[in-house]
Design a protein around this motif. Structure first.
Motif, short mmCIF file in Angstrom:
data_model
loop_
_atom_site.label_atom_id
_atom_site.label_comp_id
_atom_site.label_asym_id
_atom_site.label_seq_id
_atom_site.Cartn_x
_atom_site.Cartn_y
_atom_site.Cartn_z
N ASN A 36 20.43 3.75 -1.06
CA ASN A 36 21.76 4.31 -0.82
C ASN A 36 21.80 5.79 -1.16
OD1 ASN A 36 23.39 2.37 0.33
ND2 ASN A 36 24.09 1.52 -1.61
N ALA A 37 22.77 6.50 -0.57
CA ALA A 37 22.92 7.95 -0.78
C ALA A 37 24.30 8.23 -1.37
CB ALA A 37 22.73 8.70 0.54
N PRO A 38 24.51 7.97 -2.66
CA PRO A 38 25.85 8.12 -3.25
C PRO A 38 26.37 9.55 -3.25
CG PRO A 38 24.21 7.73 -4.95
CD PRO A 38 23.53 7.49 -3.64
N GLU A 39 25.47 10.53 -3.11
CA GLU A 39 25.89 11.93 -3.07
C GLU A 39 25.53 12.58 -1.74
OE1 GLU A 39 24.63 14.11 -6.51
OE2 GLU A 39 25.01 12.42 -7.86
N GLY A 40 25.35 11.73 -0.72
CA GLY A 40 24.94 12.26 0.57
C GLY A 40 23.50 12.75 0.53
N GLY A 41 23.14 13.61 1.46
CA GLY A 41 21.79 14.17 1.46
C GLY A 41 20.94 13.70 2.63
N ILE A 42 19.62 13.85 2.47
CA ILE A 42 18.66 13.55 3.52
C ILE A 42 17.81 12.35 3.12
CG2 ILE A 42 16.80 14.45 4.96
CD1 ILE A 42 19.38 16.01 5.26
N SER A 43 17.77 11.34 3.98
CA SER A 43 16.86 10.23 3.79
C SER A 43 15.51 10.62 4.41
CB SER A 43 17.39 8.97 4.48
OG SER A 43 16.45 7.92 4.40
N ILE A 44 14.47 10.64 3.57
CA ILE A 44 13.13 10.96 4.08
C ILE A 44 12.39 9.66 4.33
CG2 ILE A 44 10.93 12.09 3.60
CD1 ILE A 44 12.35 14.27 2.19
N ASP A 45 12.27 9.32 5.60
CA ASP A 45 11.66 8.08 6.05
C ASP A 45 10.16 8.31 6.19
OD1 ASP A 45 10.60 6.02 7.74
OD2 ASP A 45 12.62 5.57 8.45
N VAL A 46 9.34 7.55 5.42
CA VAL A 46 7.89 7.73 5.45
C VAL A 46 7.20 6.64 6.26
CG1 VAL A 46 7.88 8.96 3.24
CG2 VAL A 46 7.56 6.47 3.27
N SER A 47 7.95 5.88 7.06
CA SER A 47 7.34 4.76 7.78
C SER A 47 6.29 5.21 8.79
CB SER A 47 8.42 3.92 8.48
OG SER A 47 9.15 4.70 9.42
N ARG A 48 6.40 6.46 9.27
CA ARG A 48 5.39 6.97 10.20
C ARG A 48 4.13 7.45 9.48
NH1 ARG A 48 9.22 10.55 14.37
NH2 ARG A 48 10.65 8.84 14.92
N MET A 49 4.17 7.55 8.17
CA MET A 49 2.99 7.88 7.38
C MET A 49 2.29 6.55 7.06
SD MET A 49 4.63 10.83 4.91
CE MET A 49 3.11 11.12 4.01
N ASP A 50 1.59 6.02 8.05
CA ASP A 50 1.12 4.64 7.96
C ASP A 50 -0.39 4.52 8.16
OD1 ASP A 50 1.00 5.32 10.62
OD2 ASP A 50 2.07 3.55 11.36
N GLN A 51 -1.14 5.52 7.68
CA GLN A 51 -2.59 5.52 7.84
C GLN A 51 -3.30 5.02 6.58
OE1 GLN A 51 -4.06 6.34 10.93
NE2 GLN A 51 -1.86 6.18 11.39
N VAL A 52 -4.31 4.17 6.78
CA VAL A 52 -5.24 3.85 5.69
C VAL A 52 -6.25 4.98 5.65
CG1 VAL A 52 -6.94 2.22 4.83
CG2 VAL A 52 -4.90 1.38 6.01
N LEU A 53 -6.22 5.79 4.61
CA LEU A 53 -6.98 7.03 4.58
C LEU A 53 -8.44 6.82 4.23
CD1 LEU A 53 -4.29 9.18 2.74
CD2 LEU A 53 -4.79 9.13 5.19
N GLU A 54 -8.73 5.89 3.34
CA GLU A 54 -10.13 5.59 3.02
C GLU A 54 -10.21 4.24 2.33
OE1 GLU A 54 -11.94 7.79 -0.30
OE2 GLU A 54 -10.04 8.87 -0.49
N VAL A 55 -11.33 3.55 2.55
CA VAL A 55 -11.63 2.31 1.85
C VAL A 55 -13.00 2.46 1.22
CG1 VAL A 55 -12.05 -0.17 2.05
CG2 VAL A 55 -10.24 0.90 3.41
N ASN A 56 -13.07 2.27 -0.09
CA ASN A 56 -14.33 2.36 -0.82
C ASN A 56 -14.70 0.94 -1.25
OD1 ASN A 56 -14.41 5.42 -0.98
ND2 ASN A 56 -12.45 4.98 -1.98
N ALA A 57 -15.34 0.21 -0.32
CA ALA A 57 -15.58 -1.21 -0.55
C ALA A 57 -16.44 -1.45 -1.78
CB ALA A 57 -16.25 -1.82 0.69
N GLU A 58 -17.43 -0.57 -2.03
CA GLU A 58 -18.31 -0.75 -3.18
C GLU A 58 -17.55 -0.62 -4.50
OE1 GLU A 58 -18.69 1.48 -0.83
OE2 GLU A 58 -20.55 1.03 0.27
N ASP A 59 -16.51 0.20 -4.50
CA ASP A 59 -15.72 0.42 -5.71
C ASP A 59 -14.45 -0.42 -5.76
OD1 ASP A 59 -17.44 2.44 -6.71
OD2 ASP A 59 -16.54 3.89 -5.33
N LEU A 60 -14.23 -1.24 -4.74
CA LEU A 60 -13.05 -2.09 -4.66
C LEU A 60 -11.76 -1.27 -4.78
CD1 LEU A 60 -15.41 -4.12 -5.56
CD2 LEU A 60 -13.54 -5.59 -6.32
N ASP A 61 -11.67 -0.20 -3.98
CA ASP A 61 -10.41 0.55 -3.97
C ASP A 61 -10.19 1.16 -2.59
OD1 ASP A 61 -11.41 3.33 -3.79
OD2 ASP A 61 -12.03 3.13 -5.86
#
Length: 468
Positions: A93-118
């Motif tokens: 909710n925006a009780p004081e108004g303002g800008i909602s910053i929607d990050v749903s388009r930031m949806d990339q898996v940037l790296e997977v380090n399988a050997e390190d389990l992260d």
């Protein structure tokens, strides 16, 4: 909290419009001010009234977030992070108004380090999307709150879920975050190492901050190996107390159960109707074991003995993936199943968490309170870590009914606190539990305010949340 406490109190309208005009000039159609967009980004699964932002900014990368925050900081315009909108305490909710910053388009898996389990992901990646991506690596992301929430949102609310008893919560699996702070710069809170004693634990500071200290732009996560064998099952009990005692004994015996979920009779009735099941409409435990073939069989046998000792009926279990998925789909649909009991009513889903030894007592007293108030309110819980939820169904157009519900949730929180627990196990604070968290934290709220003031001196990040 009283409904009057969350009426919109917009900041300087002229400054807000200037900020929106600059953002539109820089980003074009990434900025939307139409009412439909604004309504979508004020949606909250709660009876609290929706409070619309003045505009919505669809960020596509960390640089977008940095530039938007710089503009909003210059004009002192609030910014409200938005992932999928599945939070339960009015966090978007925006009780004081303002800008909602929607990050749903930031949806990339940037790296997977399988050997390190992260792995490292952008905040808009959802938990289901991440596990689909990881499927061929032999790894999975174990935190499972039910909703297909975004990773950024899960980190911000310190989410957990059905797997928490074995794999922990978001505070246990987040190794590091990058976040944009009030000066529009991006910071990194830690590296990928599993342990460090270098300075303050900034990662934990941002995990659970609900967007009040900055906007998360990436999350580095600890992963787990997909178990060799997974088996699960169900066991019915005559009373909630018997079911809770079985949970307590299972945990105290050190059986490494992966999931152990509690449903009261009303919730079982709802799930039967909604998910086409046929369980006895009495309290139910839904359990799952992860490990090798032998260890899973042994754990299942030990749990069955405990369940029988506590009064449980025949424990039936299965290793069939299709049958297990059907059971857990029904569990994850518990909220909607509960709502379907009285679709004409509003709802409030609230949760508390207590030390495992006090679970039976807390659930039993809560059920008595529900009966005394004649509420329609199914109970479901992640019983293995002492966390349970109450879904209150009520007339949300009636101030008198709202007051009764708020009194009940206050008593529930006070009951949990008196037992050494917390007023919120995994829903977060948002707007709905501000007063309760102030009681729980006591003088520590002053320390939290000092941190907020230092990192966000103009209070632009998600104002009106967590504390006043």
């Amino acid at each position: 909290m009283a409904i009057d406490d969350v009426r919109t109190q917009p900041r300087d309208a002229e400054s807000t419009q200037k900020a929106i005009a600059i953002l539109k000039q820089q980003f074009g159609e990434k900025v939307q001010t139409g009412e439909a967009f604004r309504e979508q980004h004020a949606h909250s699964t709660t009876y609290l009234p929706a409070q619309l932002p003045d505009g919505v900014f669809f960020a596509e990368n960390a640089e977008d977030v940095k530039q938007a925050v710089k503009v909003c900081a210059e004009y002192k315009v609030p910014v409200i992070p938005f992932g999928t909108g599945s939070s339960l305490e009015g966090q978007v909710n925006a009780p004081e108004g303002g800008i909602s910053i929607d990050v749903s388009r930031m949806d990339q898996v940037l790296e997977v380090n399988a050997e390190d389990l992260d792995c490292r992901v952008e905040p808009g990646v959802t938990r289901e999307q991440l596990n689909d991506y990881l499927r061929d690596t032999g790894l999975f992301f174990p935190i499972d709150p039910g909703a297909n929430a975004s990773i950024g949102g899960m980190a911000s609310t310190r989410a957990s879920g059905t797997n928490a008893v074995r794999y922990g919560t978001m505070k246990d699996v987040v190794l590091s975050v990058t976040a944009v702070t009030a000066d529009g710069e991006e910071i990194t809170t830690a590296g990928r190492a599993r342990k460090s004693s270098a300075g303050y634990d900034l990662t934990r500071l941002f995990v659970g901050a609900e967007g009040t200290l900055g906007i998360i732009t990436s999350v580095t996560l600890r992963l787990a190996g997909i178990p060799e064998k997974i088996a699960g099952g169900v066991c019915s009990f005559e009373t909630l107390e018997e079911a809770c005692n079985a949970v307590i004994m299972t945990i105290q015996m050190g059986i490494p159960v992966a999931r152990i979920e509690l449903l009261d009779a009303m919730q079982v009735k709802a799930c039967n109707a909604y998910s086409n099941l046929s369980f006895a409409e009495t309290p139910l435990l839904l359990v799952e074991f992860h490990g090798t073939e032998d260890s899973v069989a042994m754990q299942s046998e030990m749990f069955g003995e405990i369940a029988r000792e506590c009064g449980g009926k025949d424990f039936t279990w299965t290793a069939n993936a299709e049958e297990r998925n059907r059971l857990w789909k029904a569990r994850h649909s518990a909220y909607w199943a509960g709502r379907a009991l009285a679709p004409e009513l509003g709802s409030l889903s609230t949760d508390v968490c207590v030390p495992i030894s006090r679970l039976a007592e807390c659930v039993n007293e809560t059920q008595k309170d529900i009966e005394k108030e004649s509420f329609l309110a199914p109970i479901v819980g992640h019983a293995g870590d002492g966390n349970f939820h109450v879904l209150l169904l009520f007339n949300d157009k009636s101030p008198e009914e709202i007051a009764r519900v708020e009194d009940f949730t206050t008593r529930l929180a006070e009951r949990a606190l008196a037992m050494g627990g917390t007023c919120t196990g995994e829903h977060g604070v948002g707007q709905g539990k501000k007063r309760l968290v102030a009681v729980e934290m006591g003088g520590s709220i002053g320390v939290m305010r000092a941190i907020k003031k230092a990192l966000d001196p103009d209070n632009i990040f998600n104002p009106g949340k967590v504390f006043d």
